[in-house]
Every structure is written in structure tokens, then in C-alpha cells.
Design a protein around this motif. Structure first.
Motif, mmCIF file in Angstrom:
data_model
loop_
_atom_site.group_PDB
_atom_site.id
_atom_site.type_symbol
_atom_site.label_atom_id
_atom_site.label_comp_id
_atom_site.label_asym_id
_atom_site.label_seq_id
_atom_site.Cartn_x
_atom_site.Cartn_y
_atom_site.Cartn_z
ATOM 1 N N ASN A 1 -18.456 90.610 42.752
ATOM 2 C CA ASN A 1 -18.457 90.215 44.187
ATOM 3 C C ASN A 1 -17.270 90.790 45.016
ATOM 4 N N LEU A 2 -17.830 91.728 45.768
ATOM 5 C CA LEU A 2 -17.160 92.563 46.422
ATOM 6 C C LEU A 2 -15.938 91.665 47.359
ATOM 7 N N TRP A 3 -16.447 90.505 47.681
ATOM 8 C CA TRP A 3 -15.223 89.733 48.554
ATOM 9 C C TRP A 3 -14.933 88.589 47.594
ATOM 10 N N GLY A 4 -14.809 88.696 46.206
ATOM 11 C CA GLY A 4 -14.193 87.473 45.454
ATOM 12 C C GLY A 4 -14.832 86.328 45.550
ATOM 13 N N GLY A 5 -14.103 85.185 45.244
ATOM 14 C CA GLY A 5 -14.442 84.023 45.385
ATOM 15 C C GLY A 5 -14.416 82.985 44.240
ATOM 16 N N LEU A 6 -14.408 81.760 44.412
ATOM 17 C CA LEU A 6 -14.530 80.681 43.391
ATOM 18 C C LEU A 6 -15.754 80.977 42.342
ATOM 19 N N ILE A 7 -15.421 80.703 41.179
ATOM 20 C CA ILE A 7 -16.509 80.717 40.358
ATOM 21 C C ILE A 7 -17.290 79.550 39.975
ATOM 22 N N TYR A 8 -18.701 79.284 40.277
ATOM 23 C CA TYR A 8 -19.426 78.477 39.908
ATOM 24 C C TYR A 8 -20.475 78.523 38.762
ATOM 25 N N ILE A 9 -20.802 77.566 37.900
ATOM 26 C CA ILE A 9 -22.111 77.633 37.232
ATOM 27 C C ILE A 9 -23.048 76.836 38.117
ATOM 28 N N VAL A 10 -24.244 77.327 38.282
ATOM 29 C CA VAL A 10 -25.328 76.747 39.059
ATOM 30 C C VAL A 10 -26.351 76.210 38.265
ATOM 31 N N VAL A 11 -26.503 74.804 37.787
ATOM 32 C CA VAL A 11 -27.110 74.122 36.861
ATOM 33 C C VAL A 11 -28.538 73.513 37.821
ATOM 34 N N PRO A 12 -29.798 73.928 37.337
ATOM 35 C CA PRO A 12 -30.825 73.578 38.266
ATOM 36 C C PRO A 12 -31.244 71.870 37.913
ATOM 37 N N LYS A 13 -32.163 71.486 38.796
ATOM 38 C CA LYS A 13 -32.594 70.250 38.687
ATOM 39 C C LYS A 13 -33.274 70.032 37.426
ATOM 40 N N GLY A 14 -33.276 68.869 36.745
ATOM 41 C CA GLY A 14 -33.968 68.670 35.463
ATOM 42 C C GLY A 14 -33.116 69.012 34.189
ATOM 43 N N SER A 15 -32.196 69.719 34.294
ATOM 44 C CA SER A 15 -31.472 70.396 32.974
ATOM 45 C C SER A 15 -30.943 69.132 32.468
ATOM 46 N N GLU A 16 -31.256 69.151 31.073
ATOM 47 C CA GLU A 16 -30.639 68.065 29.966
ATOM 48 C C GLU A 16 -29.800 68.793 28.809
ATOM 49 N N LEU A 17 -28.735 69.690 29.230
ATOM 50 C CA LEU A 17 -28.320 70.237 27.982
ATOM 51 C C LEU A 17 -27.015 69.830 27.647
ATOM 52 N N GLY A 18 -26.732 68.419 28.481
ATOM 53 C CA GLY A 18 -25.347 68.071 28.078
ATOM 54 C C GLY A 18 -24.241 68.847 28.355
ATOM 55 N N THR A 19 -23.063 68.548 27.642
ATOM 56 C CA THR A 19 -21.846 69.747 27.859
ATOM 57 C C THR A 19 -22.101 70.778 27.265
ATOM 58 N N VAL A 20 -21.675 71.875 28.124
ATOM 59 C CA VAL A 20 -21.914 73.212 27.434
ATOM 60 C C VAL A 20 -20.446 73.898 27.636
ATOM 61 N N THR A 21 -20.135 74.824 26.662
ATOM 62 C CA THR A 21 -18.859 75.445 26.691
ATOM 63 C C THR A 21 -19.348 76.924 27.202
ATOM 64 N N ILE A 22 -18.689 77.337 28.334
ATOM 65 C CA ILE A 22 -18.753 78.813 28.759
ATOM 66 C C ILE A 22 -17.691 79.729 28.516
ATOM 67 N N THR A 23 -17.395 80.642 28.267
ATOM 68 C CA THR A 23 -16.296 81.395 28.348
ATOM 69 C C THR A 23 -16.115 82.456 29.403
ATOM 70 N N VAL A 24 -15.147 82.664 30.046
ATOM 71 C CA VAL A 24 -14.923 83.485 31.281
ATOM 72 C C VAL A 24 -13.868 84.618 30.794
ATOM 73 N N GLU A 25 -13.875 85.997 31.202
ATOM 74 C CA GLU A 25 -12.995 86.666 31.015
ATOM 75 C C GLU A 25 -12.737 87.814 31.974
ATOM 76 N N GLY A 26 -11.468 87.808 32.676
ATOM 77 C CA GLY A 26 -11.389 88.777 33.888
ATOM 78 C C GLY A 26 -11.162 87.850 35.079
ATOM 79 N N ALA A 27 -11.288 86.541 35.166
ATOM 80 C CA ALA A 27 -10.963 85.659 35.993
ATOM 81 C C ALA A 27 -9.507 85.381 36.088
ATOM 82 N N ALA A 28 -9.017 84.544 37.472
ATOM 83 C CA ALA A 28 -7.772 83.976 37.657
ATOM 84 C C ALA A 28 -7.883 82.485 37.737
ATOM 85 N N PRO A 29 -6.841 81.744 37.379
ATOM 86 C CA PRO A 29 -7.064 80.466 37.494
ATOM 87 C C PRO A 29 -6.837 80.023 39.115
ATOM 88 N N ALA A 30 -7.583 78.896 39.503
ATOM 89 C CA ALA A 30 -7.487 78.357 40.813
ATOM 90 C C ALA A 30 -6.991 77.153 40.768
#
Length: 905
Positions: free
Chosen positions: A597-626
Motif C-alpha cells: 500500500n503506497l500509503w501504508g497502514g495497519l494490517i488487518y485480516i478480513v474474515v467474511p460472514k459465516g466463516s467457521e475456521l476457528g483460531t487460525v495462525t498466519i505469519t507476516v514478514e516485512g511489517a512493523a509492530p504497532a
């Protein structure tokens, strides 16, 4: 086909194209999604092109002499190799092309010299001056045959004055189906180096079609377009070389458009209702499309009204899907099940009349942009017209003057003029300057197609990238936006979309920043509410790229990564304090994706309505803590450390039912967020109590602070948006305990309103205030008279008396007057009847499309039963349209003796 590999195969070991000597080539026009420029001169004119149709391939040269020229020998070998399905395939060469025959034989090709096309060949080489076998050649291509064809149309045009070259030049009767045309324009000669990448051809709308005659036919006998009916149209994006608007509004947005493609024509209406409502225009359109006497018109099966209308008008019609023998097909844009057949039908000479809007579709497809995902656009994008999700006014429009359309706004024309302005420093005249807003909007809409395999999209993106490079654009601090020129704002708005394209991310990247190594984030993948943003506690710096890895179960499940929380689109505003669009969403369609994103920003995971996947682990490389604090989970010491590091400009505070997103520098004094978030827990619990909903929301509410928002001082939605000046209203716990915070609760109240008990526009800005009153009194211990200046006893009495004196008209029953009705009921009976009714309404199977009168009678009846009093006299004084049968049903209930409106009855 793979555009890049095709180009590289065609120019392998070719360093230069020499268009020299006496032969003058013509310019080739490319409009097809697989039509790529191979040789382009310094003016951007295409002199050699390649394309496909059906299963077959074509290579087109802009003069037949190049099939007889040794200097083109290496290229011709490449071309025939690409065209041939196998090395031993039969290659037919017309007897007039003796050099080509010998050249190919010497290279080992299986050459047959023939005086006409023969169906047993796999490749046929010919000039462009004979169309006697056009039908056979088109079928040959569809079945997998290939064609090498060369010629120029300027000499033919000189002997056929007034004849449409694109339609009638012999070579075009075959090549046009693939989106390539020979034109009457001279091509500039010279020696041109072969580009390493696919060269860019001109983006200009060539003046090849005199649309004056087309417009006269389409507008025959029409003085106005009465669109003042119950149809909300979408705006159309007209982006094709041979597409043109037919009806524009005062802001240069298109309501009706038409186009040529291949051998056929298309007319697009921005709502399917116009297929029957605009009878005169539809009849004109059908004639223009080819529905002359004896022509067969097929009409989509559910369009019976249109069928009956056209039968009465004398057309030969049939209710049917598109099928053989059809001359014109009429349909809506809500399905793409026959997209391939329609593309083929139009390419080979059919006429298409199609209508529909995309704004309703976009409501239920938040994860897709209509230009790319809407079914109708999977048909129309190829033809150079797209239906957008933007709405337009349904009013009466005067029929346009033909000259005004010819000389007015067109996306490509405006873009080329703007590119000249940037590249050559030419001034924009007043009219061209007025196009900038439209141009910025249309560029962004066009880029949202993300059709990287479409040659025309690819070409336009190259122009836009070049525009940004030559403009010297840089990412500037937000405070400079207010002093920017309109053209600078347009360029910066483009950056966010063009920056997604290959090779641009590095060029737009700003200074190096420190990022974290791989970070693992736990995401709640179960979502029983509407689409939800899950915070990651990470920030992407402006102009930088990060990598996100997800488990296989997430891929293709409708999840997205979002960069940025400031979701308001400001494109409609004249003065800007920030770029109009600053968030990006990237679909998670593979296990590892790149986000930018040219303007940067906080990173979110957008989860659709009806999702039933429980706790999911994702990894992110190249971001900074906020800075991020979640009540009950986060450590206060770690929060304080993150504030001191100031790693990101935005921070988030999460309570059970609400998340606050605010500038880091605005909350440096919040060293312990727990008291603040506990207060917010009490507030949201109160909101749930009054709304009669579970204490834990299906998804937490969000409030986001922004330097500029799309409307108002604050506005509701997901998220609620407010200005930076209001941050202390939601983060200073001492202030919140001792002062009114009416605005934020007002907006959260909006989010609790439900259509079944709302009477818009009267109650829109009124009933949301029930939550403001409730929270201030029940949670913040602040009486209503002190919660807002409009709720002092004096103000209320004065307002009520003025309303009654004015005749108690419903048109005056708005905002504070409207709220007074509900406050009187609350003061008479308490909050419990409201809570009970809101609960009852949730359980009722009530029709959403009830009108205000019906809904007001239902509310009056239900509230009366709830409090066991006849409230009809009360509501009638307030001007409510109470029906006689409701009055009779409630007459048996006891009188409300303390009715505060009794004195005005």
C-alpha cells in the motif's frame, strides 16, 4: 495466451524493425484482450500485431510488402513458428507471396503454395485484400487454425470514399473478430528498436469512427430521457477505443453507452428497467444494432414485458437464450452464463442490447470490485464498457446534442490530453481541467479490473505507470494536500492502484525502515456477524511490501488482507486533506501473498460472514509492530514500551465489544488503557441492553479517527468515523466521566437502528439518540438535560409547541422534534417497553418493504399493547397517520391519563 511469452517468442533474435523503402504502412488498431502490439513506431502507432480468436492465432502486418522483404525474414520465421501447432504442420502460402514460400521452405516448414485457402492447412499466409473466404477463415481460426495476414487500408480507403474502413475493408472482415483492424491512417516509417518488454501503443481514441451518424440514429426522435422512475442507475465506465457515451449527466458520468467490437455492436443501459421504459430509444438501438426487417431478435426469457413491447413495435422476437440464427440479443447484466457465446456472437457481427446496474450487487460482494467481479462486466469489459457500483440520479435528462458528445469527455481522450500536459508541459484548457475529477475516478475504476492477461488493460497500465514516472511524483506528508493542484491529487490517487503493478512498487518505495522478522498472529476465523476486520497489531510502512502466509484452509475462503483502516472514499470532495482512497484489500487466493500500500497502514485480516475456521495462525514478514492493547490479554508494561518506541503512527485499543483506532501521538498519556476500556465495556453493555441484543456482539464495533471523513462531523458504519479533534472524546477516561460524549454514542446508535421500526427520513437522525440518552443516564450518570443543549426543558417545550402550532405536519417531524415523541413515551413508561419491543421486532417475520404508514401503525399498536394503554390519541396529536382499524383495536385499552399531549388534542 501469455502476453509476455508470446511477445518474446515473436521477437526472438530480432533487434530492429525496418519500415523503410517506398511502402507506406497503415496504422493497426488493437482493441481485443489478446491483441498485443509487436512493432510500434515512435508515435505509438502499431505496425505489427498478434492476437488470438477461438483456438487460433493471428499475426498481422501493416503492409503486404513486409511478407516479401528479406529484412523481415527472421521475424517471419518466428511468426510462423508461433502460429504453427507443430513443426511439421501444413503451412499454406498464397501464390502471390513467392519470397515467403521459399523463405519458409528453406527453414524447414511444410509449405504449400495455393491460390486460395484450403481447410486442411494449419497455417495460412495471405494479403488483406480479398474477403471472399472470410467466413471459412473465421471458422478456421475458431477451430485452431492460424493466420499470417498483411496489408494496408489507406489506399483502399482512397478509392472507397465515405465507406467505413473498419467495417468494409476486406482484411477487417477476418482480423476484426480478434480485436485487430487495418485503418486508413498512414503509419510513420523508420527503423525502430525492438523493446525488451511489450511496447506501448497509443492510448488515444483514434478518429476512425464518425459517431455522428451513430448518435443521430440512436437519438432519432428523442428530446429527453425520462429516467424519473423507480430505477436507480449505475454509472458506466466507457474505456474502449471504439466505445462512446450516448447519454451523459452534467458531471460527465455516463448513463447509456454504445460500442463497436469485431464485426458487431453493443448498446448498454445503466438499469434493466430502461429496456422497457425507454421504448423509443430501445427501438432506435435495435435498428442500429441490426434488427431490420426480417432480422431475428432473441430476448432473455424473464424479459416478457420487453418481448410484448417489441412485438407490438413490429420486431420479429423470441423469448430465448442466445442461439444460432440470432441477429440481435437483448438481456440483463446479472448473469454471465453465456459470456463466451455473447463474445463470439458480437465479434462475428451480432448486436447486443444489455441493461442492468451493479450497485446492488456490490452490497453483497464487499470483497470484490464491481468492475472486475460483477457478472455483466465479464461480458462487457471486453467491449470497452463497464458497469460500476456508483449510482446516478434517476431524473429527466435532456437528449444530448451530437456535437457535445463528440467534443465532450471520453476517458481515453482525457487521459491522452492529460499525459500531454504532464509529458510535454502543455496547458489544459478550461474544459480539459473540468475533466480531471472524472479522469481520476475513471482511472481508478479501470485499474480495479486487475486484468493483467488482457492486452488492452496491460497497455493502459503501462501508460499510467509511465505517467507517474514522468510526473516525478513522490509521497508527500498529509499536511500538504490542501495546497495541491487538482492534477497532483489525481496523480497521487492513481499511485495506490498503479503501485500494485509489477516493477512499480520498488520505484514508489520511500526510505528504508526497520521491520520485524517473521511474526506469527492468531486470528479468530469464526465470524457469526457481518464481514469483520481482525487486528494483527502490525503496521505496513508507506510504499513498502510485506509477505503474508496462511494455512491452506484459508485460501479461496473469501478472506482478505487489508492495509489501512481509513476506509472513507473522498473522491467526491473538492478539497482534500489526505488522498481520496488510502486502504487496499488483497484477496487471499494462495498460501503466500505479497501486500503493498503506497500509503501504508495497519494490517488487518478480513474474515467474511459465516466463516467457521476457528483460531487460525498466519505469519507476516516485512511489517512493523504497532501499539495494540487488548483488555484482559495485553500487558500494560508492553503497551507502555510500544508507545515509547513509537513504531507506527496508529494505535489500537480493544475492549470486549469495541476497538478504537487513533493516532499514536494522541494517546501518549494513556499509559494504562484498562480503566478506559472497562468504561467502554460498560457503554457497549448499555448499548446491547437497550437494543435487546446479546451482550457480546457478533463482531466488535470499531471507531476510527481520520484527518478527513466523507461526510459530517462523525458518521456511523463499520467503522464509525470521526475527526482527529474528537479523539479525546473517546480516549480520555476522565473527560468521558465528566462531560457529554453525545457524538460517538449517537453514531453507535445509528448502527443499532433497524428498518422495520424506522420511518425514514423522519427518524433517521432521531431514534439513534435514544442510545445517547440511555448511555448518558444509565452509564455516565448525566441527565438528558445536561447531555445535549437541545434537551434542556426550555428547548423541548419551545420545540414541541412550535411543532403543534405549525399544524403537526409529518414533514416537520424530524430530528429533535421526532425524538421528543419517543422521550415522552420513555418518561411516561420507562425504558422497559422499548427494550421489549426491540426484542419482539427481532423475532417477527415482518416484511422489510412495509411503507412508513404501515410501520408507524404497527409501532403504535405494539407500544400500546406493551404498556397496556390506548396511545392512539397521543400519536394522533403528533400527526401520525393512525388507521381507523388500529384505533378500533386499541379502543378497549385504558386511557393514558398522563398523556403529555392531551392539552393539544
Amino acid at each position: 495466451m501469455d502476453l509476455v511469452s508470446t511477445y518474446k517468442n515473436l521477437v526472438k533474435d530480432v533487434n530492429v524493425f525496418r519500415f523503410t523503402g517506398e511502402a507506406v504502412p497503415c496504422e493497426l488498431l488493437l482493441i481485443g484482450p489478446s491483441a498485443i502490439p509487436v512493432a510500434v513506431n515512435d508515435k505509438g502507432q502499431v505496425l505489427v500485431a498478434a492476437s488470438t480468436y477461438g483456438k487460433g492465432r493471428l499475426v498481422i502486418l501493416a503492409h503486404e510488402v513486409y511478407l516479401k522483404c528479406p529484412e523481415f525474414g527472421p521475424f517471419l520465421l518466428n511468426a510462423v513458428s508461433w502460429l504453427s501447432p507443430t513443426p511439421e504442420a501444413a503451412v499454406g502460402v498464397h501464390t502471390s507471396l513467392t519470397f515467403l514460400s521459399g523463405h519458409l521452405r528453406n527453414a524447414g516448414f511444410n509449405v504449400q503454395s495455393v491460390d486460395k485457402f484450403i481447410s486442411n492447412m494449419k497455417v495460412y499466409c495471405m494479403d488483406a485484400y480479398n474477403d471472399s473466404q472470410a467466413g471459412e477463415l473465421i471458422q478456421f481460426l475458431k477451430n485452431g487454425g492460424s493466420l499470417l495476414i498483411a496489408g494496408q487500408a489507406w489506399h483502399w480507403a482512397s478509392g472507397h470514399k465515405g465507406v467505413d474502413v473498419l467495417k468494409h475493408f476486406p482484411g477487417n472482415s477476418v482480423t476484426s473478430v480478434s480485436g485487430v483492424y487495418f485503418t486508413s491512417h498512414y503509419g510513420e516509417k523508420g527503423e525502430f528498436k525492438v523493446c525488451q518488454e511489450i511496447p506501448s501503443s497509443s492510448a488515444l481514441v483514434l478518429e476512425l469512427k464518425n459517431i455522428e451518424m451513430d448518435l443521430q440514429s440512436l437519438l432519432l426522435g428523442i428530446t429527453e430521457f425520462n429516467l424519473n422512475v423507480n430505477c436507480i442507475p449505475s454509472s458506466l465506465l466507457v474505456h474502449g477505443q471504439l466505445a462512446f457515451p450516448v447519454l451523459l449527466d452534467d458531471h460527465n458520468q455516463t448513463l447509456i453507452a454504445a460500442s463497436y467490437y469485431g464485426k458487431g455492436k453493443i448498446v448498454v443501459l445503466s438499469h434493466e428497467g430502461y429496456l422497457t421504459h425507454l421504448k423509443t430509444f430501445v427501438c432506435n438501438a435495435l435498428h442500429w444494432l441490426g434488427a431490420e426487417k426480417g432480422a431475428k431478435v432473441c430476448i432473455q426469457k424473464d424479459q416478457k414485458h420487453l418481448y410484448e413491447t417489441l412485438i407490438q413495435e413490429g420486431f420479429s422476437c423470441e423469448l430465448s437464450d442466445l442461439k444460432g440464427g440470432t441477429n440481435v440479443y437483448c438481456c440483463t447484466s446479472y448473469s454471465d452464463h453465456q459470456a463466451h457465446q455473447i463474445h463470439e456472437f458480437v465479434s462475428e457481427g451480432g448486436g447486443l442490447l444489455i441493461g442492468g446496474q451493479a450497485w446492488w450487487w456490490s452490497y453483497s460482494h464487499h470483497d470484490q470490485d464491481a468492475v472486475a467481479g460483477y457478472p455483466g462486466n465479464k461480458i462487457l469489459n471486453k467491449f470497452g464498457i463497464s458497469i460500476t457500483s456508483s449510482t446516478m440520479d434517476n431524473k429527466v435528462y435532456l437528449a444530448p446534442r451530437v456535437k457535445k458528445i463528440e467534443q465532450g469527455y471520453h476517458f481515453r481522450k482525457a487521459l491522452v490530453r492529460f499525459m500531454d500536459h504532464v509529458h510535454k508541459k502543455t496547458a489544459l484548457n478550461h474544459l480539459e481541467s473540468s475533466w480531471l475529477h472524472n479522469l481520476g475516478r475513471d482511472c481508478c475504476s479501470f485499474l480495479k479490473m486487475k486484468a493483467s492477461s488482457d492486452a488492452q488493460y496491460y497497455n493502459m497500465c503501462e501508460h499510467l505507470k509511465d505517467l507517474l514516472r514522468k510526473s516525478g511524483i513522490t509521497i508527500c506528508p498529509m499536511q500538504y494536500w490542501s495546497s495541491m493542484k487538482p492534477e497532483d491529487k489525481m496523480l497521487l490517487n492513481l499511485c495506490n492502484d498503479v503501485g500494485e503493478l509489477p516493477h512499480m512498487q520498488g520505484e514508489l518505495q520511500t526510505t528504508k525502515v526497520k521491520t520485524s522478522p517473521v511474526v506469527r498472529v492468531q486470528v479468530n476465523g469464526t465470524n457469526k456477524g457481518d464481514t469483520a476486520w481482525r487486528s494483527t497489531g502490525l503496521f505496513l510502512h508507506e510504499g513498502h511490501t510485506a509477505q503474508v502466509c496462511v494455512p491452506t484452509a484459508v485460501v479461496g475462503a473469501g478472506w482478505q488482507v487489508q492495509i489501512g483502516c481509513h476506509s472513507d472514499d473522498l473522491n467526491h470532495l473538492d478539497k482534500l486533506k489526505r488522498p481520496p482512497v488510502v486502504i487496499r484489500r488483497v484477496p487471499i487466493n494462495c498460501e503466500r501473498i505479497s501486500i503493498f500500500n503506497l500509503w501504508g497502514g495497519l494490517i488487518y485480516i478480513v474474515v467474511p460472514k459465516g466463516s467457521e475456521l476457528g483460531t487460525v495462525t498466519i505469519t507476516v514478514e516485512g511489517a512493523a509492530p504497532a501499539p495494540y492493547f487488548r483488555l484482559g490479554q495485553s500487558c500494560v508494561a508492553e503497551w507502555q514500551k510500544s508507545l515509547n518506541l513509537n513504531a507506527a503512527p496508529w494505535a489500537e485499543l480493544e475492549a470486549d465489544n469495541i476497538i478504537l483506532t487513533v493516532p499514536t501521538n494522541k494517546i501518549s498519556s494513556v499509559t494504562n488503557p484498562e480503566p478506559l476500556l472497562k468504561l467502554w465495556n460498560r457503554i457497549t453493555k448499555g448499548i446491547a441492553e437497550l437494543a435487546a441484543v446479546p451482550e457480546h456482539f457478533p463482531r466488535p464495533e470499531r471507531i476510527v479517527a481520520d484527518v478527513q471523513i466523507c461526510a459530517g462531523w462523525m458518521h456511523s458504519g463499520y467503522p464509525v468515523m470521526l475527526h482527529l479533534e474528537s479523539v479525546h472524546d473517546i480516549t480520555d477516561v476522565q473527560f468521558m466521566r465528566n462531560n457529554p460524549i453525545w457524538g460517538p454514542i449517537h453514531e453507535l446508535g445509528h448502527n443499532q437502528q433497524r428498518n422495520v421500526w424506522e420511518f425514514p427520513p423522519h427518524t433517521t437522525e432521531a431514534t439513534c439518540n435514544l442510545w445517547s440518552v440511555y448511555i448518558h443516564e444509565k452509564v455516565l450518570d448525566l441527565p438528558r438535560s445536561k447531555a445535549h443543549p437541545q434537551l434542556t426543558v426550555e428547548s423541548r417545550q419551545k420545540r414541541m409547541k412550535t411543532y403543534i402550532k405549525g399544524g403537526a405536519r409529518l414533514e416537520d417531524w424530524t430530528v429533535w422534534v421526532c425524538l421528543e415523541t419517543y422521550l415522552q413515551l420513555q418518561e411516561g413508561f420507562g425504558w422497559e417497553p422499548f427494550i421489549a419491543l426491540f426484542s419482539d421486532y427481532q423475532k417477527m417475520s415482518i416484511m422489510e418493504n412495509l411503507d412508513n404508514k404501515a410501520k408507524m401503525n404497527l409501532w403504535a399498536e405494539k407500544f400500546s399493547h406493551q404498556v397496556k394503554r390506548n396511545l392512539v390519541p397521543f400519536f394522533k396529536v403528533w400527526g401520525w397517520p393512525i388507521k381507523d382499524d388500529v384505533s378500533k383495536k386499541l379502543a378497549a385499552l385504558p386511557e393514558w391519563k398522563k398523556n403529555p399531549m392531551k392539552a393539544f388534542a
